[in-house]
Design an enzyme around this catalytic site. Structure first.
Site, PDB file in Angstrom:
ATOM      1  N   LYS A 153       0.828  -1.212   0.000  1.00 41.48           N
ATOM      2  CA  LYS A 153       0.000   0.000   0.000  1.00 41.48           C
ATOM      3  C   LYS A 153       0.865   1.268   0.000  1.00 41.48           C
ATOM      4  CE  LYS A 153      -2.482  -1.080   3.712  1.00 41.48           C
ATOM      5  NZ  LYS A 153      -1.921  -2.402   4.096  1.00 41.48           N
ATOM      6  N   ARG A 211     -10.048   0.110   8.514  1.00 45.37           N
ATOM      7  CA  ARG A 211      -9.596  -1.273   8.679  1.00 45.37           C
ATOM      8  C   ARG A 211     -10.686  -2.136   9.284  1.00 45.37           C
ATOM      9  NH1 ARG A 211      -3.675  -0.244   9.045  1.00 45.37           N
ATOM     10  NH2 ARG A 211      -2.530  -2.198   9.169  1.00 45.37           N
ATOM     11  N   ARG A 243      11.436  -7.167   5.985  1.00 42.20           N
ATOM     12  CA  ARG A 243      11.371  -5.713   5.774  1.00 42.20           C
ATOM     13  C   ARG A 243      12.230  -4.966   6.794  1.00 42.20           C
ATOM     14  NH1 ARG A 243       5.606  -2.710   5.338  1.00 42.20           N
ATOM     15  NH2 ARG A 243       5.405  -3.209   7.548  1.00 42.20           N
ATOM     16  N   ARG A 297      11.017  -3.213  12.369  1.00 43.48           N
ATOM     17  CA  ARG A 297       9.887  -2.781  13.189  1.00 43.48           C
ATOM     18  C   ARG A 297       9.479  -3.870  14.177  1.00 43.48           C
ATOM     19  NH1 ARG A 297       5.295  -0.465   9.181  1.00 43.48           N
ATOM     20  NH2 ARG A 297       4.009  -1.664  10.615  1.00 43.48           N
ATOM     21  N   ARG A 355      -1.258  -9.846  13.026  1.00 42.08           N
ATOM     22  CA  ARG A 355      -1.755  -8.770  12.156  1.00 42.08           C
ATOM     23  C   ARG A 355      -2.534  -9.356  10.990  1.00 42.08           C
ATOM     24  NH1 ARG A 355       3.709  -6.041  10.790  1.00 42.08           N
ATOM     25  NH2 ARG A 355       2.563  -4.441   9.642  1.00 42.08           N
TER      26      ARG A 355
HETATM   27  P1  AMP Z   1       0.435  -0.351   9.337  1.00 36.66           P
HETATM   28  O1  AMP Z   1       1.716   0.393   9.270  1.00 36.66           O
HETATM   29  O2  AMP Z   1      -0.636   0.227   8.459  1.00 36.66           O
HETATM   30  O3  AMP Z   1       0.605  -1.845   9.133  1.00 36.66           O
HETATM   31  O4  AMP Z   1      -0.123  -0.164  10.835  1.00 36.66           O
HETATM   32  C1  AMP Z   1       0.641  -0.577  11.947  1.00 36.66           C
HETATM   33  C2  AMP Z   1      -0.283  -0.834  13.138  1.00 36.66           C
HETATM   34  O5  AMP Z   1      -0.982   0.378  13.467  1.00 36.66           O
HETATM   35  C3  AMP Z   1      -1.370  -1.852  12.900  1.00 36.66           C
HETATM   36  O6  AMP Z   1      -0.924  -3.190  13.096  1.00 36.66           O
HETATM   37  C4  AMP Z   1      -2.383  -1.443  13.972  1.00 36.66           C
HETATM   38  O7  AMP Z   1      -1.965  -1.834  15.275  1.00 36.66           O
HETATM   39  C5  AMP Z   1      -2.299   0.076  13.916  1.00 36.66           C
HETATM   40  N1  AMP Z   1      -3.270   0.655  12.941  1.00 36.66           N
HETATM   41  C6  AMP Z   1      -2.994   1.347  11.810  1.00 36.66           C
HETATM   42  N2  AMP Z   1      -4.114   1.741  11.200  1.00 36.66           N
HETATM   43  C7  AMP Z   1      -5.136   1.278  11.953  1.00 36.66           C
HETATM   44  C8  AMP Z   1      -6.558   1.333  11.850  1.00 36.66           C
HETATM   45  N3  AMP Z   1      -7.169   1.957  10.826  1.00 36.66           N
HETATM   46  N4  AMP Z   1      -7.299   0.719  12.812  1.00 36.66           N
HETATM   47  C9  AMP Z   1      -6.723   0.110  13.867  1.00 36.66           C
HETATM   48  N5  AMP Z   1      -5.391   0.003  14.023  1.00 36.66           N
HETATM   49  C10 AMP Z   1      -4.592   0.596  13.090  1.00 36.66           C
END
Ligand code: AMP
Length: 221
Positions: free
Chosen positions: A19, A99, A134, A167, A178
Site C-alpha cells: 500500500k 480497517r 522488511r 519494526r 496482524r
Molecule cells: P500499518 O503500518 O498500516 O501496518 O499499521 C501498523 C499498526 O498500526 C497496525 O498493526 C495497527 O496496530 C495500527 N493501525 C494502523 N491503522 C489502523 C486502523 N485503521 N485501525 C486500527 N489500528 C490501526
C-alpha cells in the site's frame, strides 16, 4: 488533477501488500494528501503523545487500535488544509484506514465515503516473507527488504542516510496476529466496497502494479 479523477481514494490490502509503495505512485500522479494511519501512529508513539502511548500496546502485539481512537485521529487529520480541494471538498488518499466496518461507517456518516477503493491482492505467505524481511528507515519511512531490496550500505537508508530498523511488529508472532486481524476485521471491506472496488494483483513486479493502479484510477490508458 483531472476533473474526473477520483479525489477520495482508499488503499485496501493486507499488511505488506504494498500500500505504501502504491500510495507514492498515486500521490505523485494526483497530488492527494497521503494519510497513512500506521505512520501517524508511529509518529505519535515516537513523540510520546497520549494517543501514541495508548496505541503502542496494541501495535506491539499486532492488534488493531480501538475504532474510536482511529476515527478521532482521522477526523482531525482530514480537517487539515492539504485535504481541502479547490471547491472546499475533502480529498485524501487513505492508507491503512478504514480497517474495520465501523471505521468505514464513520467515514460514510461524515459524507466522506471513497470514490475509489484500490484493493491490493497478495497471497498470505508472500506478505509474511515480505514483512519478516522488511527493514524501515527511521527518518523517511522508505521500506527495504534484506534479500529483494537491500540498501547500498547495510543498515543505512539510501535516500536520507538514517538508520534502518526491524519494526517491532515485523516479527513472526505479531505478523501472524496482524494477518489474523486483517482476515477477521478488514477483509470484509472488500465486499462492503464492491461498487467502487478495483482489484489489483499485488504479487507482480512493482512497475507492473504501479501501471495497473494508474489505469484503475484513470490516470493512464
Ligand atoms: P500499518 O503500518 O498500516 O501496518 O499499521 C501498523 C499498526 O498500526 C497496525 O498493526 C495497527 O496496530 C495500527 N493501525 C494502523 N491503522 C489502523 C486502523 N485503521 N485501525 C486500527 N489500528 C490501526
Amino acid at each position: 488533477m483531472s476533473a474526473l479523477a477520483p479525489s477520495r481514494i482508499v488503499l485496501l490490502g493486507a499488511p505488506g501488500a504494498g500500500k505504501g509503495t502504491v500510495a507514492k505512485v498515486i500521490k505523485s500522479e494526483l497530488g492527494l494528501a497521503h494519510l497513512s494511519t500506521g505512520d501517524m501512529l508511529r509518529s505519535a508513539v515516537k513523540e510520546g503523545t497520549p494517543v501514541g502511548t495508548q496505541a503502542k500496546t496494541f501495535m506491539d502485539r499486532g492488534a488493531l487500535v480501538p475504532d474510536d481512537v482511529m476515527v478521532a485521529l482521522i477526523e482531525e487529520r482530514v480537517s487539515d488544509a492539504d485535504c481541502k480541494g479547490t471547491k472546499g471538498d475533502v480529498q485524501f488518499l487513505l492508507d491503512g484506514f478504514p480497517r474495520t466496518l465501523p471505521q468505514a461507517d464513520a467515514l460514510a456518516d461524515r459524507g466522506l465515503g471513497p470514490h475509489k477503493v484500490i484493493y491490493l491482492n497478495v497471497p498470505k505467505e508472500v506478505v509474511v516473507a515480505r514483512l519478516s524481511g522488511r527493514r524501515t528507515c527511521l527518518g523517511c519511512g522508505t521500506p527495504y527488504h534484506i534479500e529483494h531490496r537491500p540498501p547500498q550500505k547495510a543498515g543505512v537508508c539510501d535516500v536520507c542516510a538514517s538508520e534502518l530498523v526491524h519494526r517491532s511488529d515485523d516479527h513472526e508472532t505479531p505478523i501472524r496476529k496482524r494477518l489474523d486481524a486483517y482476515q477477521q476485521m478488514t477483509a470484509p471491506l472488500v465486499g462492503h466496497y464492491q461498487d467502487v472496488l478495483e482489484t489489483i494483483d499485488g504479487n507482480q513486479p512493482p512497475e507492473v502494479v504501479a501501471n495497473s493502479v494508474l489505469y484503475a484510477i484513470g490516470a493512464s490508458s
